[in-house]
Design a protein around this motif. Structure first.
Motif, mmCIF file in Angstrom:
data_model
loop_
_atom_site.group_PDB
_atom_site.id
_atom_site.type_symbol
_atom_site.label_atom_id
_atom_site.label_comp_id
_atom_site.label_asym_id
_atom_site.label_seq_id
_atom_site.Cartn_x
_atom_site.Cartn_y
_atom_site.Cartn_z
ATOM 1 N N PHE A 1 8.948 44.429 64.527
ATOM 2 C CA PHE A 1 8.991 45.321 63.372
ATOM 3 C C PHE A 1 7.765 45.078 62.501
ATOM 4 C CE2 PHE A 1 13.380 44.468 64.654
ATOM 5 C CZ PHE A 1 13.851 45.754 64.881
ATOM 6 N N GLY A 2 7.436 46.076 61.698
ATOM 7 C CA GLY A 2 6.181 46.050 60.964
ATOM 8 C C GLY A 2 6.034 44.891 60.001
ATOM 9 N N VAL A 3 7.116 44.494 59.341
ATOM 10 C CA VAL A 3 7.009 43.429 58.341
ATOM 11 C C VAL A 3 7.289 42.065 58.944
ATOM 12 C CG1 VAL A 3 7.460 44.904 56.360
ATOM 13 C CG2 VAL A 3 9.374 43.871 57.590
ATOM 14 N N ASN A 4 7.333 41.986 60.257
ATOM 15 C CA ASN A 4 7.389 40.723 60.979
ATOM 16 C C ASN A 4 8.645 39.942 60.623
ATOM 17 O OD1 ASN A 4 6.215 37.961 62.025
ATOM 18 N ND2 ASN A 4 4.785 39.527 62.690
ATOM 19 N N SER A 5 8.532 38.645 60.426
ATOM 20 C CA SER A 5 9.719 37.808 60.242
ATOM 21 C C SER A 5 10.288 37.846 58.835
ATOM 22 C CB SER A 5 9.400 36.354 60.618
ATOM 23 O OG SER A 5 9.249 36.245 62.015
ATOM 24 N N THR A 6 9.792 38.748 57.985
ATOM 25 C CA THR A 6 10.507 39.045 56.743
ATOM 26 C C THR A 6 11.639 40.033 57.006
ATOM 27 O OG1 THR A 6 9.049 40.904 56.158
ATOM 28 C CG2 THR A 6 8.404 38.718 55.405
ATOM 29 N N HIS A 7 11.589 40.734 58.152
ATOM 30 C CA HIS A 7 12.597 41.745 58.483
ATOM 31 C C HIS A 7 13.911 41.058 58.871
ATOM 32 C CE1 HIS A 7 14.497 45.272 60.237
ATOM 33 N NE2 HIS A 7 13.447 46.019 59.882
ATOM 34 N N PRO A 8 15.037 41.517 58.338
ATOM 35 C CA PRO A 8 16.312 40.868 58.665
ATOM 36 C C PRO A 8 16.721 40.990 60.123
ATOM 37 C CG PRO A 8 16.659 42.874 57.387
ATOM 38 C CD PRO A 8 15.200 42.594 57.347
ATOM 39 N N GLY B 1 6.272 38.611 46.478
ATOM 40 C CA GLY B 1 5.946 38.720 47.893
ATOM 41 C C GLY B 1 6.786 37.860 48.801
ATOM 42 N N LYS B 2 7.797 37.183 48.266
ATOM 43 C CA LYS B 2 8.631 36.285 49.072
ATOM 44 C C LYS B 2 10.048 36.822 49.172
ATOM 45 C CE LYS B 2 5.916 32.305 47.558
ATOM 46 N NZ LYS B 2 5.055 33.046 46.624
ATOM 47 N N GLU B 3 10.677 36.580 50.299
ATOM 48 C CA GLU B 3 12.067 36.945 50.482
ATOM 49 C C GLU B 3 12.953 35.998 49.669
ATOM 50 O OE1 GLU B 3 13.878 39.345 52.662
ATOM 51 O OE2 GLU B 3 11.964 40.269 52.156
ATOM 52 N N SER B 4 13.814 36.550 48.819
ATOM 53 C CA SER B 4 14.662 35.705 47.991
ATOM 54 C C SER B 4 15.632 34.884 48.839
ATOM 55 C CB SER B 4 15.443 36.559 46.982
ATOM 56 O OG SER B 4 16.233 37.532 47.649
ATOM 57 N N ALA C 1 10.445 27.573 51.824
ATOM 58 C CA ALA C 1 10.462 28.067 53.198
ATOM 59 C C ALA C 1 9.296 29.010 53.463
ATOM 60 C CB ALA C 1 11.785 28.770 53.483
ATOM 61 N N SER C 2 8.922 29.810 52.464
ATOM 62 C CA SER C 2 7.790 30.730 52.634
ATOM 63 C C SER C 2 6.474 29.970 52.711
ATOM 64 C CB SER C 2 7.755 31.727 51.472
ATOM 65 O OG SER C 2 8.946 32.490 51.418
ATOM 66 N N SER C 3 6.320 28.946 51.866
ATOM 67 C CA SER C 3 5.092 28.154 51.873
ATOM 68 C C SER C 3 4.951 27.376 53.174
ATOM 69 C CB SER C 3 5.091 27.185 50.684
ATOM 70 O OG SER C 3 5.165 27.886 49.458
ATOM 71 N N LEU C 4 6.050 26.772 53.636
ATOM 72 C CA LEU C 4 6.014 26.014 54.891
ATOM 73 C C LEU C 4 5.657 26.930 56.058
ATOM 74 C CD1 LEU C 4 6.490 23.417 56.489
ATOM 75 C CD2 LEU C 4 8.947 23.950 56.509
ATOM 76 N N TRP C 5 6.196 28.137 56.069
ATOM 77 C CA TRP C 5 5.892 29.091 57.140
ATOM 78 C C TRP C 5 4.424 29.489 57.093
ATOM 79 C CZ3 TRP C 5 9.960 31.773 60.118
ATOM 80 C CH2 TRP C 5 9.436 32.641 61.081
ATOM 81 N N ALA C 6 3.902 29.767 55.892
ATOM 82 C CA ALA C 6 2.506 30.216 55.773
ATOM 83 C C ALA C 6 1.543 29.160 56.288
ATOM 84 C CB ALA C 6 2.195 30.552 54.310
ATOM 85 N N VAL C 7 1.793 27.889 55.966
ATOM 86 C CA VAL C 7 0.918 26.819 56.432
ATOM 87 C C VAL C 7 1.062 26.628 57.935
ATOM 88 C CG1 VAL C 7 0.426 24.344 56.254
ATOM 89 C CG2 VAL C 7 0.952 25.664 54.193
ATOM 90 N N SER D 1 0.316 38.130 48.331
ATOM 91 C CA SER D 1 0.934 37.903 47.033
ATOM 92 C C SER D 1 0.975 36.434 46.636
ATOM 93 C CB SER D 1 2.372 38.466 47.032
ATOM 94 O OG SER D 1 2.367 39.864 47.188
ATOM 95 N N PHE D 2 0.480 35.546 47.481
ATOM 96 C CA PHE D 2 0.458 34.128 47.136
ATOM 97 C C PHE D 2 -0.540 33.892 45.997
ATOM 98 C CE2 PHE D 2 2.294 31.374 50.724
ATOM 99 C CZ PHE D 2 3.297 32.292 50.974
ATOM 100 N N SER D 3 -0.384 32.759 45.330
ATOM 101 C CA SER D 3 -1.356 32.363 44.312
ATOM 102 C C SER D 3 -2.715 32.136 44.983
ATOM 103 C CB SER D 3 -0.891 31.087 43.613
ATOM 104 O OG SER D 3 -0.887 30.002 44.532
ATOM 105 N N PRO D 4 -3.798 32.130 44.210
ATOM 106 C CA PRO D 4 -5.120 31.952 44.838
ATOM 107 C C PRO D 4 -5.230 30.694 45.691
ATOM 108 C CG PRO D 4 -5.377 32.702 42.584
ATOM 109 C CD PRO D 4 -3.920 32.439 42.769
#
Length: 566
Positions: free
Chosen positions: A240-247, A326-329, A335-341, A357-360
């Motif tokens: 799906f387009g939004v990848n693993s943010t999609h339920p 920009g994060k799934e509640s 969990a979002s930060s760990l995934w991004a890294v 949408s992450f901080s700089p």
């Protein structure tokens, strides 16, 4: 951070590190044709594949014939996927009647999946049929990481063998990597994901009526099987387009943990595979230590940055625990930060939050992970052979400092190997700085930037880094689906893939032909804390000296503006 945040991080490392030594030995035995616990089931299938393809499994190739076979396979795969995407409107398993893709998008997508980048300038449920997802992208999700694993095995053989003119058989390595290395584990993960609610069906989209009284089409499809290989194969291309943010791709906290751990499960296991090839597991632990140091530094910076409140909201009279933009509640900040890294430390590229949408500083860490060549675990095979190139560079620098001929595990590095190392160091600068500079200079391509100032430059820098590093994640605000970007990003993907593979194969062939000198008391040890420090600093210095000016114009400048009030 709360207690469950620390629990998630500990569970993630446990799922990755505990099985890694066992899996590393399994991969070594499987790739060398030794008996494994799956041999009774898979050996007949393996022999059938060789007979059907006319492959003589016992006949080995030198590095040039190995490279020719690999390039031939890639070219045929690229042409097949390109033709399939162009003609999907006339092909079966297309319940929504999806038309063929525009040709530059089809070419970009074909290059993307063949090079294990899985960059997606489209939304899968709105653009691709089930047939294209399965036969085109799904097949490449298996064979493209299998190619990376095969190249790693060649590099390992080159270091381990003595006075050998051959490095293996590409068709055998490709078959074993797919049959033994990817299929069994993907079957297990796919079943776990189905258990958690990920769809696996050929049914057409479901018609539903919303509470507002409007009709909605809910896309389904054979998703679980593709999600499993997208993670285990460090592919990252979502159904799906939004990848693993999609339920439907990532419905629960358990599916999030399983998918997250599977991103680097095989890359970490392959560290121990390398130790078995060179008969010294201390080398595996040294490489793991260097990768872990870089990973933990990046994770610490990202967690700190994302748990800071947005200064623009400082006047709001409520307690702020961090930035949820920009994060799934249902996953939260940690969990979002760990995934991004993790997804950018590996060449995976899947996301469960929007990196744009992450901080700089939080967004800079994934960017740096890619700019370093994704050697912090990296893709299946590709990450470790990229790290081994840095190992040879560190050994060369150590040799210069102590006035000795550089050698690694008894193999001396001579002018030919050093020249090839220099070639590999040019890949990321050309793909990111040269192609990125063109995109930033030309008015047409520059129109794809959706934000002014440093953040807009970060968008461009991130996306060209993602393509050249064969990652596939994106700053989603960047309008990449144009003819120019489809072609230039495709060029970056090819450069990022074969700009490393060909020098690696050439170095492997050169090392395999050399005799292995015994290591004496004067040899530089490559398994202790001193070498781990030298290797880690070499990676940071090469990346820092090359890309620091570009980072200063993007995320660093944006951080100063946002947090210092400039």
């Amino acid at each position: 951070m709360q207690f469950h945040d620390y629990g998630l991080i500990l569970a993630f490392f446990a799922l990755v590190l505990l099985p890694a030594p066992v899996l590393g030995r399994y991969f070594y035995k499987a790739m060398e044709g030794q008996r494994t616990w799956l041999s009774p089931l898979l050996e007949p299938v393996e022999r059938l594949c060789y007979r059907a393809a006319g492959v003589q499994a016992e006949a080995e190739q030198d590095w040039k014939h190995y490279a020719l076979a690999l390039l031939t396979f890639t070219a045929v795969s690229l042409a097949a996927v390109f033709a399939l995407l162009l003609g999907q409107g006339a092909l079966p398993l297309n319940p929504q009647g999806m038309p063929g893709l525009e040709w530059t998008l089809a070419l970009n997508t074909a290059i993307s999946f063949v090079t294990n980048t899985n960059w997606q300038a489209y939304s899968g449920e709105a653009s691709l049929s089930y047939f294209s997802q399965m036969l085109g992208l799904g097949v490449q999700n298996f064979v493209s990481p299998a190619v990376g694993l095969a190249v790693l095995v060649v590099f390992c053989r080159g270091i381990a063998r003595r006075s050998s003119g051959t490095v293996g058989n590409f068709w055998v390595d490709l078959t074993r990597a797919t049959l033994y290395g990817l299929l069994p584990f993907c079957l297990v993960l796919a079943l776990l994901l189905v258990w958690q609610g990920v769809p696996q069906t050929f049914s057409a989209y479901v018609h539903a009526m919303t509470w507002q009284g409007t009709e909605q089409l809910i896309p389904l499809g054979p998703a679980a099987s593709q999600i499993a290989i997208k993670q285990l194969g460090t592919n990252g291309g979502g159904f799906f387009g939004v990848n693993s943010t999609h339920p439907f791709e990532n419905p629960t906290a358990w599916s999030n943990l399983f998918e997250l751990a599977s991103i680097i499960l095989i890359p970490v296991a392959l560290l121990f595979t390398f130790g078995h090839y060179v008969k010294d597991l201390r080398q595996s632990r040294a490489l793991l230590a260097s990768m872990a140091i870089l990973f933990l530094i990046g994770l610490g910076v990202t967690l700190y940055a994302e748990h800071q409140p947005n200064p623009a909201l400082a006047a709001v009279a409520v307690e702020q625990v961090g930035s949820l933009e920009g994060k799934e509640s249902r996953f939260g900040i940690t969990a979002s930060s760990l995934w991004a890294v993790t997804t950018t430390a590996a060449s995976n590229g899947s996301v469960n939050a929007m990196h744009d949408s992450f901080s700089p500083l939080g967004a800079m860490v994934p960017m740096v992970n890619m700019l370093l060549g994704e050697v912090i675990f990296g893709g299946v095979g590709a990450g470790l052979y990229g790290m081994l190139l840095f190992v040879l560079i560190a050994v060369f620098l150590a040799g210069l400092m102590i006035g000795r001929s550089p050698e690694y595990l008894g193999k001396k590095l001579e002018a030919r190997e050093v020249r090839l190392l220099v070639v590999s160091l040019l890949v990321m600068p050309i793909g990111v700085l040269v192609l990125g500079a063109l995109a930033a200079s030309l008015p047409g391509p520059l129109a794809s930037v959706s934000n002014p100032g440093p953040h807009g430059f970060s968008q461009l820098l991130y996306n060209y880094a993602s393509a050249s590093a064969n990652n596939g994640s994106a700053f989603a605000g960047y309008g990449a689906n144009t003819a120019y970007h489809n072609l230039m990003l495709g060029l970056g993907m090819l450069l990022g893939r074969f700009g490393y593979i060909l020098p690696v194969l050439a170095i492997a062939g050169s090392l395999a032909a050399k005799n292995r000198a015994p290591q004496g008391s004067n040899s530089f040890p490559t398994h202790g804390p001193l070498f781990v420090t030298l290797l880690t600093l070499s990676i940071l210095l090469v990346g820092g000296l090359t890309f620091l000016p570009a980072l200063a114009l993007g995320p660093i400048a944006e951080h100063l503006i946002l947090f210092q009030g400039f």
